[in-house]
Design a protein around this motif. Structure first.
Motif, PDB file in Angstrom:
ATOM      1  N   GLU A  70       0.850  -1.187   0.000  1.00 26.17           N
ATOM      2  CA  GLU A  70       0.000   0.000   0.000  1.00 26.17           C
ATOM      3  C   GLU A  70       0.885   1.235   0.000  1.00 26.17           C
ATOM      4  OE1 GLU A  70      -2.983   0.064   2.971  1.00 26.17           O
ATOM      5  OE2 GLU A  70      -3.651  -1.980   2.606  1.00 26.17           O
ATOM      6  N   LEU A  71       0.422   2.276  -0.633  1.00 25.05           N
ATOM      7  CA  LEU A  71       1.212   3.491  -0.796  1.00 25.05           C
ATOM      8  C   LEU A  71       0.724   4.568   0.154  1.00 25.05           C
ATOM      9  CD1 LEU A  71       1.371   3.536  -4.702  1.00 25.05           C
ATOM     10  CD2 LEU A  71       2.794   2.282  -3.084  1.00 25.05           C
ATOM     11  N   THR A  72       1.632   5.489   0.475  1.00 24.39           N
ATOM     12  CA  THR A  72       1.302   6.565   1.403  1.00 24.39           C
ATOM     13  C   THR A  72       0.612   7.704   0.672  1.00 24.39           C
ATOM     14  OG1 THR A  72       3.299   6.014   2.648  1.00 24.39           O
ATOM     15  CG2 THR A  72       2.245   8.127   3.134  1.00 24.39           C
ATOM     16  N   PRO A  73      -0.597   8.095   1.059  1.00 22.75           N
ATOM     17  CA  PRO A  73      -1.278   9.213   0.380  1.00 22.75           C
ATOM     18  C   PRO A  73      -0.517  10.519   0.579  1.00 22.75           C
ATOM     19  CG  PRO A  73      -2.486   8.562   2.349  1.00 22.75           C
ATOM     20  CD  PRO A  73      -1.427   7.533   2.148  1.00 22.75           C
ATOM     21  N   PHE A  74      -0.223  11.195  -0.506  1.00 27.95           N
ATOM     22  CA  PHE A  74       0.517  12.460  -0.416  1.00 27.95           C
ATOM     23  C   PHE A  74      -0.298  13.534   0.305  1.00 27.95           C
ATOM     24  CE2 PHE A  74       2.861  11.302  -4.615  1.00 27.95           C
ATOM     25  CZ  PHE A  74       3.553  10.319  -3.917  1.00 27.95           C
ATOM     26  N   SER A  75      -1.612  13.378   0.309  1.00 26.26           N
ATOM     27  CA  SER A  75      -2.455  14.382   0.958  1.00 26.26           C
ATOM     28  C   SER A  75      -2.238  14.425   2.464  1.00 26.26           C
ATOM     29  CB  SER A  75      -3.932  14.087   0.674  1.00 26.26           C
ATOM     30  OG  SER A  75      -4.279  12.794   1.140  1.00 26.26           O
ATOM     31  N   GLU A 180      -7.451  -3.184  12.831  1.00 18.14           N
ATOM     32  CA  GLU A 180      -7.914  -1.954  12.210  1.00 18.14           C
ATOM     33  C   GLU A 180      -7.400  -1.905  10.775  1.00 18.14           C
ATOM     34  OE1 GLU A 180      -6.499   1.214  14.567  1.00 18.14           O
ATOM     35  OE2 GLU A 180      -7.508   0.545  16.402  1.00 18.14           O
ATOM     36  N   PRO A 181      -8.292  -1.828   9.791  1.00 19.69           N
ATOM     37  CA  PRO A 181      -7.851  -1.844   8.394  1.00 19.69           C
ATOM     38  C   PRO A 181      -7.149  -0.546   8.025  1.00 19.69           C
ATOM     39  CG  PRO A 181     -10.198  -1.392   8.527  1.00 19.69           C
ATOM     40  CD  PRO A 181      -9.748  -1.703   9.927  1.00 19.69           C
ATOM     41  N   TYR A 182      -6.210  -0.660   7.112  1.00 20.82           N
ATOM     42  CA  TYR A 182      -5.540   0.523   6.586  1.00 20.82           C
ATOM     43  C   TYR A 182      -6.381   1.085   5.441  1.00 20.82           C
ATOM     44  CZ  TYR A 182      -1.277  -0.549   9.132  1.00 20.82           C
ATOM     45  OH  TYR A 182      -0.361  -0.787  10.118  1.00 20.82           O
ATOM     46  N   SER A 183      -6.333   2.369   5.248  1.00 23.42           N
ATOM     47  CA  SER A 183      -7.065   2.994   4.155  1.00 23.42           C
ATOM     48  C   SER A 183      -6.080   3.622   3.187  1.00 23.42           C
ATOM     49  CB  SER A 183      -8.013   4.071   4.696  1.00 23.42           C
ATOM     50  OG  SER A 183      -7.281   5.066   5.395  1.00 23.42           O
ATOM     51  N   LEU A 184      -6.506   3.801   1.965  1.00 21.04           N
ATOM     52  CA  LEU A 184      -5.647   4.340   0.922  1.00 21.04           C
ATOM     53  C   LEU A 184      -6.347   5.495   0.243  1.00 21.04           C
ATOM     54  CD1 LEU A 184      -3.078   4.075  -0.820  1.00 21.04           C
ATOM     55  CD2 LEU A 184      -4.376   2.575  -2.324  1.00 21.04           C
ATOM     56  N   THR A 185      -5.649   6.605   0.110  1.00 22.77           N
ATOM     57  CA  THR A 185      -6.207   7.765  -0.558  1.00 22.77           C
ATOM     58  C   THR A 185      -5.286   8.177  -1.688  1.00 22.77           C
ATOM     59  OG1 THR A 185      -7.159   8.538   1.514  1.00 22.77           O
ATOM     60  CG2 THR A 185      -6.994  10.142  -0.279  1.00 22.77           C
ATOM     61  N   ALA A 186      -5.777   8.150  -2.916  1.00 19.01           N
ATOM     62  CA  ALA A 186      -4.977   8.546  -4.064  1.00 19.01           C
ATOM     63  C   ALA A 186      -5.072  10.051  -4.248  1.00 19.01           C
ATOM     64  CB  ALA A 186      -5.483   7.834  -5.317  1.00 19.01           C
ATOM     65  N   SER A 187      -3.903  10.687  -4.511  1.00 21.30           N
ATOM     66  CA  SER A 187      -3.961  12.140  -4.646  1.00 21.30           C
ATOM     67  C   SER A 187      -3.040  12.689  -5.719  1.00 21.30           C
ATOM     68  CB  SER A 187      -3.624  12.807  -3.303  1.00 21.30           C
ATOM     69  OG  SER A 187      -2.323  12.449  -2.897  1.00 21.30           O
TER      70      SER A 187
END
Length: 871
Positions: A70-75, A180-187
C-alpha cells in the motif's frame, strides 16, 4: 522569548549508586552495541539516537509501520515536517544541468497503485498456524540478501536476516481482537530531484516501490521532499532466487510482504538504516539471555509471548497482527512491572506498625458536625467512614482523596485531623505555596470557630480565631480547644519561634505549613497524621521527612483537586487506597462558561470589560487571570505563558485588528504588570478598585492584597494562576481568563472553581485569539461544555496522553511507559494488577522472583519508585 527549560530534580546519591551498579552488571542488556554492530554503526546509533547498549536498542520501538503493498497518500503530508512515505515510481530521467556542471536525476512518484488500480498479490505463509499459541523458534539462515532494503542513496545495502515466523494470532493474546484496516487515498504525483546522484539513477527504476524519507517542502507550488533518502523495497521477484531452497524462498517472500517499521530517525541516519541495524543486532545476539520480568506461570496463564518472540515481532514483524500482538505483550510487561513496583511499596508500608488513632465518641470530630452550618454530603460521610476506620488501625493509612473543585475535601481532612487530636496526637497539613497554606489556615480557623483554643498574640494576627473557646468533650492536646498553628518561611522570627515551640511541645494539634514544615528545626511531639495537599508538587525526600520522633510512619492522607480517571489513578496511585468525592456540597452555585473568540468577533473585547463593570456595580467582584507575571523580564515560569495582549492595548479595536491579521500571540506577551497599567485606560473600568497578585510578590504584600480582596475592598483582581487552588472569596462571581488557549484543561477547571463559591452563580469567560479551527479551541470548547472535572480529566488525558501525568510522577524524568495507555488499556492494566499483586502477596520481597526485582530496580530507580509510592 527563549523557551522555558524544565528543571529535572537531581537524583539522590543512593539512586546514583544504584544506577551505576545496574549499568556495570554483566548482562546482555548492558552490552555495548559495538560488540555486535561494529564501531562505525554503533557510533551512528549513539550520535544520532543516543543509543549505546543492546537493551536501549531493543527498547527503541518503531513509531509506526507502513503496510507493504500500500502506498502513502501524499495528501497526508504536512509541509515542514519530516516524513517517511512509500510510493511507486512512474518515471526516472537524468539530464545535464544548464546553469552549472553536473547532472540531475528526477524521479516522478505516485501514491496510486498500478494502472488497473489493483494491488500486488500478497504472499501468505503455507502454514499460518505453525506457531499459534507458542513462542516461535529462533532459526537463522545466512547467505541471502535482506529483501526489505534493496538500496539507498548512501550506498547502503541489506544484511543477512533471521527467519521470521508466521503471524502470532491476536485471538490467543488477551482475548478477542479486531484488526484496524488501513485505508488508501490517491492524490496524484510528486517529483523528487537528486543532484549528481548516479546511485539513484542506477538503483531506482520505473515500477519500483520505494520508501523515501525527508523533509516535506514545496517547489514551484508543488509538494516535494527535500534531499530525500531512499530505500528500494523488493517485490515478489525475491521469492524466486536462482538455486534457493524452498524454505529460503518462503522466508524471502514472507519478508517481502512484511510491514515496514519506521523509526524516529535523523536525516543522516534514516529509518531504513536504523531498521537494518536493529535487525542485524537481533540476528547476532541470543535473546534467550534476556531477563523476563513476567514469571513463566503468569505468561502461561495469560498467554503472553516470550520476551524473545516479542522483540523479534516488534522489530521484524511479518504481518500487521504480529506487531500488534507484540505491542500488547510489551504493554502488559510495562503494566506488570509498574503494578509490581506499586504492590511492593504497598506491602512494605503495610509491614510497618504505627499507633492507632481510634474514633472518640463526643470528641472534636463529633463537635465539628454540630458546628457546621450545613450537612455533609453522602460522599463526605462515606469517605469519612473509610478514613475513620483507617486511623483506628495500627497499619499506616495510605489514602488518596480526590474530588472535583469545591467538593469539600478540606472538611473531610479536618475531621480526620480532629480524630487524631481526640487521641492527643498531632496532624500536619502540607501545602505547596504560602498563599494556599494561609488560605487553609484561615479556612480551618473559620470552620472550627468556638472549638479553637485561644491563640497567642502573634498567632492571632490576621486570623479570625475567637478568644476563650470552650473545651469540647474530647481530650485535645491543648486542653482548651483545638490549637491550629501556621508555619511558613516568611513568618517573623518571634512568631516562628512560638510556632516551633508549640509543635515540639505537643500544644499544637493541627500544624499547617509549606516546605518550612520539612526543616531540620521542626520536631513533632507525636505526629499521627500527615495531610498532603496537591502532593505532586513535593519531592520524594521532602514528603518522607514528615515522620514521628522515632522515625515511625504516621497515617497519611493525600489530596488532589484534579480529578483523575480511575484507570490513571490505578496506574499512578496504585499503592494507595482511593476515595472519591463526586458530589458538591449544598450551597455551591452553578458556573456558566463561555468561549469569547476574538478572531471571529473582535468587537467583543470591549464587551468583556463592560460585563466586568456590571458585576462590580452589582456589588460583586471579578478575577482577571493572565499567564505571565512581568512583561520586561521575559521569564516564563510555572505561571507564565502566552497572552493576547499586545502593544495596542486591551480595546476591541486593537485586539480585533491583531486577531483579524492573524498576528501571533508569541510576540505580544502580557503580564500582571502591563495589564494593570492598561486597564487604567479602559473607560468601562473608570473608578474601579484594581489590584494585582502573583507569586513573586513579597509575602506581606500578597497577604495584604488577598485580605483586601477577601474583605471586598478590591473590586477587580488581576492575577496569575497563584489563585488556582484554595483561594475562597464567595463574593467573586466573574472570572475572565485572558488568552485561555494557553492554559491546560485542568488548569482552566481549577481556576473557574474560584467563583460560584457563595450564594451567587458564577460566570467564566475564556477569551482567545485562536481561530475557530485552532487546535486549542477544541480544548476550550470542552471546558465550556461541562463542569464535570472527571469528564474533563478524561478529555485532557486523551489530548496530552500519559507523558505529562506519569512524567510528573517520576521526578520529572521521561516516563518509563512507552506503549501503555491508561485509558485504552484499562482491562490489560486490571489483569496486570491482579497478577502483580498476587505475586507480591506470596513473595513480598521478590526473593523468589529476582528477574522481576532487578527489572523494577532498573526501570524505576530508587527515587522514582519512592515517588510512585508517594513518599
Amino acid at each position: 522569548m527563549a523557551a522555558r527549560q524544565r528543571k529535572t530534580p537531581e537524583l539522590s546519591e543512593q539512586a546514583k549508586d544504584a544506577l551505576a551498579r545496574y549499568a556495570a552488571e554483566d548482562r546482555l542488556d548492558n552490552a555495548p552495541l559495538a560488540d555486535y554492530l561494529g564501531a562505525t554503526l554503533a557510533k551512528s546509533f549513539k550520535t544520532h539516537l543516543g543509543l549505546e547498549t543492546v537493551g536501549q536498542a531493543l527498547d527503541y520501538y518503531p513509531r509506526k509501520y507502513l503496510p507493504r503493498g500500500e502506498l502513502t497518500p501524499f495528501s497526508s503530508l504536512v509541509e515542514g515536517s519530516e516524513a517517511t512515505i512509500v510510493a511507486r515510481v512512474v518515471r526516472v530521467t537524468t539530464r545535464q544541468m544548464a546553469s552549472r556542471r553536473g547532472s540531475i536525476t528526477e524521479v516522478t512518484i505516485t501514491d496510486q497503485l498500478d494502472q488497473v488500480g489493483q494491488p500486488e498479490t500478497t504472499w501468505q505463509p503455507p502454514n499460518p498456524n505453525a506457531y499459534r499459541g507458542a513462542a516461535p523458534p529462533a532459526s537463522f539462515t545466512p547467505g541471502y540478501t535482506n529483501p526489505r532494503l534493496h538500496g539507498s542513496a548512501g550506498g547502503y545495502s541489506g544484511t543477512q536476516q533471521p527467519s521470521t515466523p508466521s503471524s502470532y494470532h491476536m485471538g490467543d493474546v488477551f482475548g478477542g481482537y479486531a484488526a484496524e484496516p488501513y485505508s488508501l487515498t490517491a492524490s496524484g504525483t510528486m517529483t523528487l530531484s537528486f543532484f549528481n546522484a548516479w546511485t539513484a539513477a542506477r538503483d531506482i527504476h520505473e515500477g519500483d516501490q520505494v520508501m523515501f524519507s525527508g523533509k516535506v517542502g514545496s517547489y514551484r507550488g508543488e509538494i516535494t521532499l527535500t534531499n530525500p533518502h531512499y530505500a528500494v523495497i523488493a517485490g515478489k521477484e525475491t521469492a524466486t532466487l536462482p538455486g534457493a531452497s524452498a524454505e529460503a524462498i518462503e522466508r524471502a517472500a514472507a519478508r517481502a510482504s512484511a510491514p515496514i517499521p519506521v523509526y524516529k530517525a535523523s536525516p543522516k541516519f534514516p529509518t531504513d538504516r536504523v531498521a537494518a541495524g536493529i535487525e542485524t543486532l537481533i540476528e547476532r545476539i541470543n535473546l534467550k539471555e534476556l531477563e523476563d520480568p513476567v514469571p513463566f506461570t503468569v505468561r502461561k496463564s495469560r498467554k503472553i509471548p516470550s520476551l524473545e518472540w516479542t522483540y523479534r515481532a516488534v522489530h521484524t514483524p511479518d504481518t500487521e497482527e504480529t506487531w500488534r500482538a507484540a505491542h500488547h505483550s510489551l504493554r502488559y510487561r510495562e503494566a506488570f512491572v509498574l503494578q509490581a513496583a506499586l504492590a511492593r511499596i504497598r506491602a512494605a508500608r503495610a509491614a510497618h506498625q504505627t499507633l492507632a488513632r481510634p474514633y472518640v465518641e463526643g470528641g472534636f470530630a463529633d463537635a465539628l458536625l454540630e458546628a457546621l452550618p450545613y450537612r455533609l454530603t453522602e460522599g463526605q460521610e462515606a469517605v469519612g467512614a473509610e478514613i475513620r476506620s483507617d486511623l483506628a488501625s495500627s497499619s499506616p493509612m495510605n489514602r488518596l482523596l480526590q474530588g472535583d473543585v469545591g467538593s469539600g475535601k478540606t472538611v473531610v481532612a479536618l475531621r480526620a485531623m480532629l480524630q487524631v487530636a481526640d487521641n492527643g496526637a498531632q496532624s500536619a497539613m502540607l501545602a505547596p505555596t504560602e498563599v494556599l497554606a494561609e488560605q487553609h489556615y484561615r479556612s480551618v480557623c473559620e470552620i472550627l470557630g468556638d472549638m479553637l483554643a485561644a491563640p497567642t498574640k502573634t498567632e492571632g494576627e490576621g486570623s479570625k480565631t475567637r478568644q476563650g473557646a470552650p473545651t469540647p468533650a474530647g481530650t485535645g492536646a491543648a486542653g482548651a480547644g483545638v490549637r491550629v498553628v501556621l508555619l511558613t518561611a516568611s513568618l517573623k522570627t518571634k512568631a516562628k519561634r512560638e510556632a516551633l515551640l508549640a509543635i515540639a511541645s505537643g500544644e499544637a494539634d493541627i500544624v499547617i505549613g509549606t516546605h518550612a514544615l520539612l526543616g531540620d528545626s521542626v520536631t513533632f511531639a507525636d505526629l499521627g497524621l500527615v495531610v498532603v495537599d496537591e502532593q505532586h508538587r513535593f519531592g520524594v525526600e521532602q514528603r518522607d521527612a514528615l515522620r514521628g520522633p522515632g522515625g515511625e510512619l504516621p497515617h497519611r492522607l493525600v489530596m488532589t483537586a484534579t480529578p483523575i480517571p480511575r484507570t490513571v489513578a490505578m496506574t499512578v496511585f496504585g499503592d494507595l487506597d482511593t476515595s472519591v468525592l463526586d458530589q458538591l456540597p449544598a450551597g455551591r452555585q452553578k458556573i456558566t462558561t463561555h468561549v469569547v473568540p476574538l478572531a471571529e468577533h473582535p468587537r467583543w473585547a470591549d464587551r468583556i470589560w463592560a460585563r466586568a463593570r456590571e458585576e462590580i456595580d452589582a456589588g460583586h467582584q471579578v478575577y482577571v487571570v493572565v499567564p505571565k507575571i512581568g512583561g520586561a523580564d521575559g521569564k516564563s515560569d510555572a505561571e507564565a505563558g502566552q497572552t493576547l495582549f499586545g502593544a495596542g492595548g486591551l480595546t476591541g479595536q486593537n485586539l480585533g485588528s491583531q486577531a483579524a491579521a492573524g498576528e501571533s500571540a508569541r510576540g505580544s506577551l502580557a503580564s500582571v504588570e502591563s495589564t494593570l497599567e492598561e486597564l487604567e485606560d479602559v473607560p468601562a473600568l473608570a473608578g474601579v478598585r484594581i489590584e494585582g497578585l502573583h507569586g513573586r510578590m513579597d509575602t506581606a504584600e500578597k497577604n495584604r492584597v488577598m485580605t483586601e480582596f477577601s474583605a471586598g475592598r478590591v473590586d477587580l483582581l488581576v492575577s496569575t494562576t497563584v489563585i488556582e487552588v484554595g483561594v475562597n472569596v464567595p463574593n467573586a462571581t466573574l472570572m475572565i481568563i485572558m488568552d485561555a488557549d494557553r492554559f491546560g484543561i485542568s488548569g482552566l477547571h481549577q481556576l473557574r472553581g474560584r467563583i460560584g463559591r457563595g450564594s451567587l452563580p458564577g460566570t467564566c469567560l475564556l477569551v482567545t485569539k485562536q481561530p475557530a479551527d485552532g487546535v486549542s479551541r477544541e480544548r476550550l470548547d470542552a471546558v465550556a461544555s461541562t463542569t464535570d472535572g472527571f469528564e474533563l480529566s478524561r478529555v485532557d488525558l486523551e489530548q496530552r496522553r500519559e507523558g505529562d501525568i506519569l512524567g510528573a510522577a517520576q521526578s520529572g524524568k521521561k516516563s518509563t511507559l512507552k506503549l501503555l495507555r491508561a485509558l485504552t488499556d484499562a482491562k490489560l492494566i486490571e489483569r496486570a494488577r491482579q497478577d502483580a499483586f498476587g505475586i507480591i502477596e506470596a513473595d513480598p520481597t521478590l526473593a523468589k522472583h529476582p528477574d522481576l526485582a532487578r527489572t523494577i530496580d532498573r526501570s524505576l530507580d530508587a527515587d522514582r519508585e519512592a515517588f510512585l509510592g508517594r513518599g
